[in-house]
Motif scaffolding. Structure first.
Motif, mmCIF file in Angstrom:
data_model
loop_
_atom_site.group_PDB
_atom_site.id
_atom_site.type_symbol
_atom_site.label_atom_id
_atom_site.label_comp_id
_atom_site.label_asym_id
_atom_site.label_seq_id
_atom_site.Cartn_x
_atom_site.Cartn_y
_atom_site.Cartn_z
ATOM 1 N N ASN A 83 -140.479 -34.152 -30.152
ATOM 2 C CA ASN A 83 -139.983 -35.448 -29.680
ATOM 3 C C ASN A 83 -138.467 -35.482 -29.830
ATOM 4 O OD1 ASN A 83 -142.221 -37.150 -28.811
ATOM 5 N ND2 ASN A 83 -142.959 -37.018 -30.916
ATOM 6 N N VAL A 84 -137.772 -35.190 -28.751
ATOM 7 C CA VAL A 84 -136.313 -35.059 -28.785
ATOM 8 C C VAL A 84 -135.609 -36.195 -28.043
ATOM 9 C CG1 VAL A 84 -134.378 -33.497 -28.317
ATOM 10 C CG2 VAL A 84 -136.636 -32.554 -28.809
ATOM 11 N N ALA A 85 -136.221 -36.750 -27.020
ATOM 12 C CA ALA A 85 -135.584 -37.777 -26.189
ATOM 13 C C ALA A 85 -135.059 -38.921 -27.043
ATOM 14 C CB ALA A 85 -136.578 -38.306 -25.165
ATOM 15 N N GLY A 86 -133.844 -39.368 -26.738
ATOM 16 C CA GLY A 86 -133.254 -40.447 -27.518
ATOM 17 C C GLY A 86 -132.201 -41.215 -26.740
ATOM 18 N N TYR A 87 -131.789 -42.311 -27.318
ATOM 19 C CA TYR A 87 -130.813 -43.199 -26.661
ATOM 20 C C TYR A 87 -129.860 -43.756 -27.707
ATOM 21 C CZ TYR A 87 -128.907 -47.273 -24.234
ATOM 22 O OH TYR A 87 -128.065 -48.198 -23.676
ATOM 23 N N LEU A 88 -128.575 -43.871 -27.348
ATOM 24 C CA LEU A 88 -127.578 -44.452 -28.242
ATOM 25 C C LEU A 88 -126.508 -45.168 -27.435
ATOM 26 C CD1 LEU A 88 -125.879 -42.780 -31.316
ATOM 27 C CD2 LEU A 88 -124.517 -43.997 -29.626
ATOM 28 N N LEU A 89 -126.212 -46.397 -27.837
ATOM 29 C CA LEU A 89 -125.073 -47.130 -27.291
ATOM 30 C C LEU A 89 -124.404 -47.860 -28.452
ATOM 31 C CD1 LEU A 89 -123.482 -47.983 -24.748
ATOM 32 C CD2 LEU A 89 -124.918 -50.042 -24.689
ATOM 33 N N PRO A 90 -123.171 -47.465 -28.809
ATOM 34 C CA PRO A 90 -122.494 -48.126 -29.930
ATOM 35 C C PRO A 90 -122.254 -49.608 -29.648
ATOM 36 C CG PRO A 90 -121.415 -46.061 -29.351
ATOM 37 C CD PRO A 90 -122.367 -46.369 -28.239
ATOM 38 N N GLY A 91 -122.117 -50.373 -30.717
ATOM 39 C CA GLY A 91 -121.801 -51.791 -30.552
ATOM 40 C C GLY A 91 -122.065 -52.571 -31.828
ATOM 41 N N TYR A 92 -121.157 -53.508 -32.138
ATOM 42 C CA TYR A 92 -121.382 -54.399 -33.264
ATOM 43 C C TYR A 92 -122.436 -55.432 -32.869
ATOM 44 C CZ TYR A 92 -117.148 -52.267 -35.128
ATOM 45 O OH TYR A 92 -116.218 -51.364 -35.581
ATOM 46 N N VAL A 176 -140.006 -34.254 -39.763
ATOM 47 C CA VAL A 176 -138.906 -35.039 -39.226
ATOM 48 C C VAL A 176 -137.601 -34.306 -39.531
ATOM 49 C CG1 VAL A 176 -138.759 -36.530 -41.291
ATOM 50 C CG2 VAL A 176 -137.817 -37.309 -39.106
ATOM 51 N N VAL A 177 -136.813 -34.076 -38.494
ATOM 52 C CA VAL A 177 -135.548 -33.350 -38.601
ATOM 53 C C VAL A 177 -134.410 -34.357 -38.449
ATOM 54 C CG1 VAL A 177 -134.102 -31.537 -37.608
ATOM 55 C CG2 VAL A 177 -136.601 -31.265 -37.670
ATOM 56 N N CYS A 178 -133.524 -34.389 -39.451
ATOM 57 C CA CYS A 178 -132.441 -35.375 -39.482
ATOM 58 C C CYS A 178 -131.090 -34.670 -39.452
ATOM 59 C CB CYS A 178 -132.551 -36.231 -40.739
ATOM 60 S SG CYS A 178 -134.127 -37.082 -40.931
ATOM 61 N N PRO A 179 -130.543 -34.419 -38.271
ATOM 62 C CA PRO A 179 -129.244 -33.737 -38.198
ATOM 63 C C PRO A 179 -128.075 -34.718 -38.239
ATOM 64 C CG PRO A 179 -130.248 -33.866 -36.028
ATOM 65 C CD PRO A 179 -131.163 -34.577 -36.973
ATOM 66 N N ASP A 180 -126.938 -34.198 -38.648
ATOM 67 C CA ASP A 180 -125.667 -34.924 -38.538
ATOM 68 C C ASP A 180 -125.253 -34.895 -37.065
ATOM 69 O OD1 ASP A 180 -123.460 -36.326 -39.354
ATOM 70 O OD2 ASP A 180 -122.608 -34.747 -40.586
ATOM 71 N N ALA A 181 -124.061 -35.351 -36.753
ATOM 72 C CA ALA A 181 -123.594 -35.396 -35.368
ATOM 73 C C ALA A 181 -123.620 -34.006 -34.728
ATOM 74 C CB ALA A 181 -122.179 -35.951 -35.319
ATOM 75 N N ILE A 182 -124.256 -33.912 -33.566
ATOM 76 C CA ILE A 182 -124.356 -32.656 -32.816
ATOM 77 C C ILE A 182 -123.478 -32.759 -31.573
ATOM 78 C CG2 ILE A 182 -125.935 -30.982 -31.761
ATOM 79 C CD1 ILE A 182 -128.250 -32.427 -33.146
ATOM 80 N N GLN A 183 -122.828 -31.673 -31.219
ATOM 81 C CA GLN A 183 -121.987 -31.667 -30.019
ATOM 82 C C GLN A 183 -122.866 -31.655 -28.769
ATOM 83 O OE1 GLN A 183 -119.117 -28.387 -31.118
ATOM 84 N NE2 GLN A 183 -117.641 -29.901 -30.392
ATOM 85 N N THR A 184 -123.176 -32.833 -28.300
ATOM 86 C CA THR A 184 -124.005 -33.046 -27.118
ATOM 87 C C THR A 184 -123.393 -34.186 -26.305
ATOM 88 O OG1 THR A 184 -125.384 -34.726 -28.187
ATOM 89 C CG2 THR A 184 -126.091 -32.414 -28.426
ATOM 90 N N PRO A 185 -123.923 -34.472 -25.119
ATOM 91 C CA PRO A 185 -123.431 -35.630 -24.356
ATOM 92 C C PRO A 185 -123.513 -36.941 -25.139
ATOM 93 C CG PRO A 185 -124.708 -34.199 -22.924
ATOM 94 C CD PRO A 185 -124.851 -33.638 -24.309
ATOM 95 N N MET A 186 -124.463 -37.045 -26.085
ATOM 96 C CA MET A 186 -124.571 -38.263 -26.889
ATOM 97 C C MET A 186 -123.348 -38.441 -27.791
ATOM 98 S SD MET A 186 -127.623 -39.534 -29.465
ATOM 99 C CE MET A 186 -128.820 -39.819 -28.164
ATOM 100 N N LEU A 187 -122.815 -37.339 -28.315
ATOM 101 C CA LEU A 187 -121.604 -37.416 -29.124
ATOM 102 C C LEU A 187 -120.397 -37.679 -28.234
ATOM 103 C CD1 LEU A 187 -120.310 -37.208 -31.922
ATOM 104 C CD2 LEU A 187 -120.068 -34.741 -31.549
ATOM 105 N N ASP A 188 -120.357 -37.037 -27.075
ATOM 106 C CA ASP A 188 -119.254 -37.259 -26.132
ATOM 107 C C ASP A 188 -119.136 -38.746 -25.787
ATOM 108 O OD1 ASP A 188 -118.878 -34.546 -26.146
ATOM 109 O OD2 ASP A 188 -119.705 -34.202 -24.142
ATOM 110 N N LEU A 189 -120.278 -39.373 -25.569
ATOM 111 C CA LEU A 189 -120.304 -40.791 -25.201
ATOM 112 C C LEU A 189 -119.632 -41.654 -26.266
ATOM 113 C CD1 LEU A 189 -123.315 -42.811 -23.857
ATOM 114 C CD2 LEU A 189 -122.276 -43.522 -25.989
ATOM 115 N N GLN A 190 -119.791 -41.275 -27.536
ATOM 116 C CA GLN A 190 -119.297 -42.108 -28.636
ATOM 117 C C GLN A 190 -117.783 -42.021 -28.832
ATOM 118 O OE1 GLN A 190 -122.026 -42.116 -32.257
ATOM 119 N NE2 GLN A 190 -122.937 -40.451 -31.070
ATOM 120 N N LYS A 191 -117.165 -41.014 -28.228
ATOM 121 C CA LYS A 191 -115.712 -40.836 -28.419
ATOM 122 C C LYS A 191 -114.927 -42.082 -28.012
ATOM 123 C CE LYS A 191 -111.647 -38.318 -26.785
ATOM 124 N NZ LYS A 191 -110.932 -38.405 -28.070
ATOM 125 N N ASP A 192 -115.363 -42.766 -26.992
ATOM 126 C CA ASP A 192 -114.604 -43.887 -26.441
ATOM 127 C C ASP A 192 -114.967 -45.235 -27.059
ATOM 128 O OD1 ASP A 192 -113.324 -42.106 -24.681
ATOM 129 O OD2 ASP A 192 -115.027 -42.194 -23.311
#
Length: 268
Positions: A83-92, A176-192
């Motif tokens: 089960n790898v599929a995931g979603y992230l959108l930063p925001g307070y 359950v595998v709990c990684p730190d930040a991985i260099q993927t499009p999900m991390l790229d998205l968070q840069k901004d």
């Protein structure tokens, strides 16, 4: 082995697919974006006898059933679900919408639960199997700025550790595998997003290849209930979870460190 991978057309899912194929396994690759999945398969030139593909909306129980039916019709058995599929959108929290809340919980938590349920029923019947759920260190220690993602990954981790105890006597293992930040499009998205600064506070970013190697070399052979990557940051995350007051005191300095690294981070 026969392996089903969700979120397989990008990031960690794609790397897991390529590693599984290279090792000679049969793979069923799924993704919500069917075009992206087909484009990826075309470029890879996989042997069609060993690779199945299917569109999968992980938030749909009926889609999960169809995908499982496809795997069992072709192979008669499923050894591993990833089960790898995931979603992230930063925001307070004061800025996020109810739809943002629903999307994080529906995809990251409920979608994974649907898949685990569907797989476990069949794996119990066949006499065993292995379910590997991808969470995050954000599911070990609470991360401000990406609170919805962090919450959903706490749910993934808690659910996985609980059902691991339920299913182990039935010879179905859950890791359950709990990684730190991985260099993927999900991390790229968070840069901004300034809100996501703490994501960048580590000394380095994980490569998809190293997480994949740990999964194939340690998780699959040993079937542990939980793996934190890297172990050093995992230990700090557990301390932060155990002592939330200390975690809150350290957050400002970690966010400042993250902001500096965030500004120089280069997208892949």
């Amino acid at each position: 082995m026969n392996i089903l991978i969700t979120g397989a057309s990008g990031g960690l899912g794609k790397n897991l697919a390529e590693k599984a194929y290279a090792l000679g396994h049969n793979i069923l690759l799924t993704n919500l974006n069917e075009k992206a999945l087909k484009d990826y398969i075309t470029k890879q030139k996989f042997d069609k006898n060993r690779v199945l593909t299917s569109k999968l909306d992980v938030t749909s129980p009926s889609d999960w059933k169809k995908v499982m039916d496809l795997a069992y019709k072709k192979w008669g058995k499923l050894d591993i679900l990833m089960n790898v599929a995931g979603y992230l959108l930063p925001g307070y929290i004061e800025n996020v919408s109810p739809k943002d809340i629903d999307k994080h919980i529906d995809i990251n938590a409920k979608g994974l639960m649907y898949g685990t349920r569907e797989a476990s029923i069949r794996m119990i019947a066949q006499g065993g199997g292995h379910i590997i759920n991808i969470a995050s260190l954000a599911g070990v220690a609470p991360i401000p700025g990406i609170s919805l993602y962090s919450t959903s990954k706490f749910a993934v981790r808690g659910f996985s550790l609980a059902v691991a105890q339920e299913l182990r006597p039935k010879k179905v293992f859950v890791s359950v595998v709990c990684p730190d930040a991985i260099q993927t499009p999900m991390l790229d998205l968070q840069k901004d997003y300034e809100e996501a600064s703490m994501t960048f506070s580590g000394n380095r970013y994980l490569k998809t290849e190293e997480v994949t190697d740990i999964i194939f070399n340690k998780v699959i052979p040993n079937k542990p209930m939980e793996v934190l990557i890297p172990g050093s940051r995992g230990f700090l995350a557990k301390v932060g979870s155990f002592l939330p007051g200390l975690n809150a005191l350290l957050s400002p300095s970690l966010m400042n460190k993250g902001k500096k690294k965030q500004t120089v981070y280069k997208k892949n």
